[in-house]
Design an enzyme around this catalytic site. Structure first.
Site, PDB file in Angstrom:
ATOM      1  N   SER A 161       0.798  -1.225   0.000  1.00 25.37           N
ATOM      2  CA  SER A 161       0.000   0.000   0.000  1.00 25.37           C
ATOM      3  C   SER A 161       0.833   1.279   0.000  1.00 25.37           C
ATOM      4  CB  SER A 161      -0.980  -0.005   1.182  1.00 25.37           C
ATOM      5  OG  SER A 161      -1.960  -0.994   0.957  1.00 25.37           O
ATOM      6  N   THR A 172      -5.094  -4.068   8.137  1.00 26.92           N
ATOM      7  CA  THR A 172      -4.909  -5.408   7.594  1.00 26.92           C
ATOM      8  C   THR A 172      -4.784  -6.413   8.734  1.00 26.92           C
ATOM      9  OG1 THR A 172      -3.715  -6.690   5.933  1.00 26.92           O
ATOM     10  CG2 THR A 172      -2.379  -5.182   7.256  1.00 26.92           C
ATOM     11  N   LYS A 189      -8.635  -6.534  11.088  1.00 29.00           N
ATOM     12  CA  LYS A 189      -9.811  -6.153  10.287  1.00 29.00           C
ATOM     13  C   LYS A 189     -11.141  -6.328  11.027  1.00 29.00           C
ATOM     14  CE  LYS A 189      -8.235  -6.526   5.536  1.00 29.00           C
ATOM     15  NZ  LYS A 189      -8.444  -7.177   4.239  1.00 29.00           N
ATOM     16  N   ASN A 234     -11.437  -2.490   6.052  1.00 26.63           N
ATOM     17  CA  ASN A 234     -10.071  -2.354   5.525  1.00 26.63           C
ATOM     18  C   ASN A 234      -9.641  -0.897   5.406  1.00 26.63           C
ATOM     19  OD1 ASN A 234     -11.198  -1.482   3.034  1.00 26.63           O
ATOM     20  ND2 ASN A 234      -9.472  -2.377   1.929  1.00 26.63           N
ATOM     21  N   ASP A 243     -12.508  -3.977  -0.399  1.00 22.92           N
ATOM     22  CA  ASP A 243     -11.824  -5.106  -1.038  1.00 22.92           C
ATOM     23  C   ASP A 243     -12.663  -5.759  -2.140  1.00 22.92           C
ATOM     24  OD1 ASP A 243      -9.470  -4.889   0.410  1.00 22.92           O
ATOM     25  OD2 ASP A 243     -10.114  -6.305   1.963  1.00 22.92           O
ATOM     26  N   ALA A 254     -14.208 -19.823   1.271  1.00 20.73           N
ATOM     27  CA  ALA A 254     -15.128 -19.138   2.201  1.00 20.73           C
ATOM     28  C   ALA A 254     -14.359 -18.528   3.369  1.00 20.73           C
ATOM     29  CB  ALA A 254     -16.202 -20.103   2.688  1.00 20.73           C
ATOM     30  N   TYR A 306      -2.299 -12.892  -6.314  1.00 20.43           N
ATOM     31  CA  TYR A 306      -1.456 -12.151  -7.267  1.00 20.43           C
ATOM     32  C   TYR A 306       0.009 -12.594  -7.218  1.00 20.43           C
ATOM     33  CZ  TYR A 306      -0.952  -9.098  -3.166  1.00 20.43           C
ATOM     34  OH  TYR A 306      -0.746  -8.604  -1.904  1.00 20.43           O
TER      35      TYR A 306
HETATM   36  P1  ATR Z   1      -8.420 -15.408   3.373  1.00 20.79           P
HETATM   37  O1  ATR Z   1      -8.673 -14.626   4.629  1.00 20.79           O
HETATM   38  O2  ATR Z   1      -7.338 -14.862   2.507  1.00 20.79           O
HETATM   39  O3  ATR Z   1      -9.664 -15.660   2.627  1.00 20.79           O
HETATM   40  P2  ATR Z   1      -8.442 -17.977   4.711  1.00 20.79           P
HETATM   41  O4  ATR Z   1      -9.473 -17.463   5.641  1.00 20.79           O
HETATM   42  O5  ATR Z   1      -7.280 -18.721   5.274  1.00 20.79           O
HETATM   43  O6  ATR Z   1      -7.799 -16.818   3.847  1.00 20.79           O
HETATM   44  O7  ATR Z   1      -9.179 -18.896   3.621  1.00 20.79           O
HETATM   45  C1  ATR Z   1      -8.514 -19.795   2.821  1.00 20.79           C
HETATM   46  C2  ATR Z   1      -9.518 -20.495   1.915  1.00 20.79           C
HETATM   47  O8  ATR Z   1      -8.805 -21.453   1.110  1.00 20.79           O
HETATM   48  C3  ATR Z   1     -10.582 -21.277   2.666  1.00 20.79           C
HETATM   49  O9  ATR Z   1     -11.785 -21.251   1.934  1.00 20.79           O
HETATM   50  C4  ATR Z   1      -9.993 -22.683   2.691  1.00 20.79           C
HETATM   51  O10 ATR Z   1     -10.935 -23.725   2.832  1.00 20.79           O
HETATM   52  P3  ATR Z   1     -11.400 -24.210   4.307  1.00 20.79           P
HETATM   53  O11 ATR Z   1     -12.382 -23.195   4.779  1.00 20.79           O
HETATM   54  O12 ATR Z   1     -11.977 -25.548   4.094  1.00 20.79           O
HETATM   55  O13 ATR Z   1     -10.135 -24.236   5.144  1.00 20.79           O
HETATM   56  C5  ATR Z   1      -9.379 -22.744   1.309  1.00 20.79           C
HETATM   57  N1  ATR Z   1      -8.360 -23.792   1.217  1.00 20.79           N
HETATM   58  C6  ATR Z   1      -7.097 -23.755   1.700  1.00 20.79           C
HETATM   59  N2  ATR Z   1      -6.444 -24.919   1.422  1.00 20.79           N
HETATM   60  C7  ATR Z   1      -7.331 -25.706   0.770  1.00 20.79           C
HETATM   61  C8  ATR Z   1      -7.273 -27.027   0.199  1.00 20.79           C
HETATM   62  N3  ATR Z   1      -6.156 -27.781   0.270  1.00 20.79           N
HETATM   63  N4  ATR Z   1      -8.384 -27.511  -0.415  1.00 20.79           N
HETATM   64  C9  ATR Z   1      -9.510 -26.766  -0.498  1.00 20.79           C
HETATM   65  N5  ATR Z   1      -9.633 -25.509   0.005  1.00 20.79           N
HETATM   66  C10 ATR Z   1      -8.554 -24.988   0.630  1.00 20.79           C
END
Ligand code: ATR
Length: 282
Positions: A22, A67, A71, A92, A108, A135, A225
């Site tokens: 940023s 961040t 958040k 954010n 975002d 999710a 990215y």
């Molecule tokens: P962010 O805040 O950037 O969204 P996060 O909260 O850690 O990061 O979310 C990571 C996402 O990637 C989640 O949807 C996670 O699925 P789960 O909710 O089941 O953990 C998904 N993810 C990470 N590794 C995965 C994998 N090996 N297979 C399927 N989904 C995965």
């Protein structure tokens, strides 16, 4: 109007925060528009968040970005949080108002949607069904923003189904939770496929999904990215789908924040993209 006659300060609070791009974005715009000011990194540990936020107005800051891990935690220290940020459950951007009160926003999801529209001016959130993978926090921001911009069918798929159910409950009936195992079939007739999982980011395996059912005209977005082109985006590009990575989110979420703090809606230029790209080469 923001008073541009005085030196304006803004920044980003995070823990850790050193990786944030940023400052490159906002300091580039401050220089480009000839605005006297500076955008700084604020490494704020969780136990000091309240004191740091309470100090924003006293120090005369225009506002700040927020961040990880602040958040959600920042909510109690703000005077108001806009509806979308409330639905996302995360802030954010904070704006210090003229009277010193603090307003919270979340740009975002809208930032990513803007970058999708820039890549494909024919696409709109209500163009057709949307499939979103993941999710976590990033997914929640995107899904809530898509629904707020008129999306009528968002197929939400996540390995852990309960987290998708939580987003559906917070966002509303436009969100249909679909089992993770049905991700390849869920692409039937979509106008947009968006990856909001961490799969495909540097060091992680790619998303395991078959694109056979993805319509030729569908847009494919990835919030990642690094790398700039995930295996998912590469497969989509080879099928001639329009693809968008997460860099546009980073750049577009910053525009309304800069406008609120410094009184100019800034443009995303090739020079800015180059300045950001350079930070990934070191
Ligand atoms: P962010 O805040 O950037 O969204 P996060 O909260 O850690 O990061 O979310 C990571 C996402 O990637 C989640 O949807 C996670 O699925 P789960 O909710 O089941 O953990 C998904 N993810 C990470 N590794 C995965 C994998 N090996 N297979 C399927 N989904 C995965």
């Amino acid at each position: 109007m923001t008073d541009q006659s005085t030196f304006g300060v803004a920044g980003v609070m995070g823990w850790p925060v050193a990786h944030s791009r940023s400052p490159v974005i906002h300091n580039h715009w401050l220089a480009h528009y000839g605005i006297a000011g500076r955008y700084l990194l604020f490494a704020v540990p969780p136990e000091k968040l309240e004191a740091a936020v309470r100090g924003l107005a006293a120090l005369g800051l225009r506002g700040c970005n927020v961040t990880t891990p602040h958040k959600q935690a920042i909510f109690p220290f703000l005077d108001r949080v806009d509806d979308l940020a409330r639905r996302i459950g995360a802030v954010n951007t904070v704006v210090v108002e003229k009277d010193g009160t603090l307003s919270g926003f979340n740009n975002d999801g809208n930032g990513f949607i803007q970058s999708l529209r820039d890549a494909d001016p024919n696409w709109r959130p209500d163009s057709g069904p949307i499939a979103v993978l993941g999710a976590g926090g990033a997914s929640r921001a995107l899904v809530a923003s898509l629904a707020a911009q008129g999306a009528t069918e968002i197929r939400l798929l996540n390995r852990t189904r309960e987290k998708a159910e939580e987003i559906a409950a917070a966002v509303g009936s436009a969100v249909k939770v679909v089992p993770w195992e049905e991700r390849s079939q869920a692409l039937d007739g979509v106008a947009l496929l968006a990856n909001a999982t961490s799969l495909g980011s540097a060091g992680k395996p790619p998303v395991d999904i078959a694109l056979d059912r993805l319509p030729k005209g569908a847009l494919v977005g990835d919030l990642i990215y690094v790398p700039p082109e995930t295996p998912l985006l590469e497969s989509a590009r080879l099928r001639r789908n329009i693809t968008v990575n997460g860099m546009g989110l980073l750049l577009n979420q910053a525009r309304p924040a800069f406008n609120a703090w410094f009184g100019v809606m800034p443009e995303i230029t090739p020079a800015l993209r180059q300045a950001i790209a350079a930070t990934f080469q070191s």
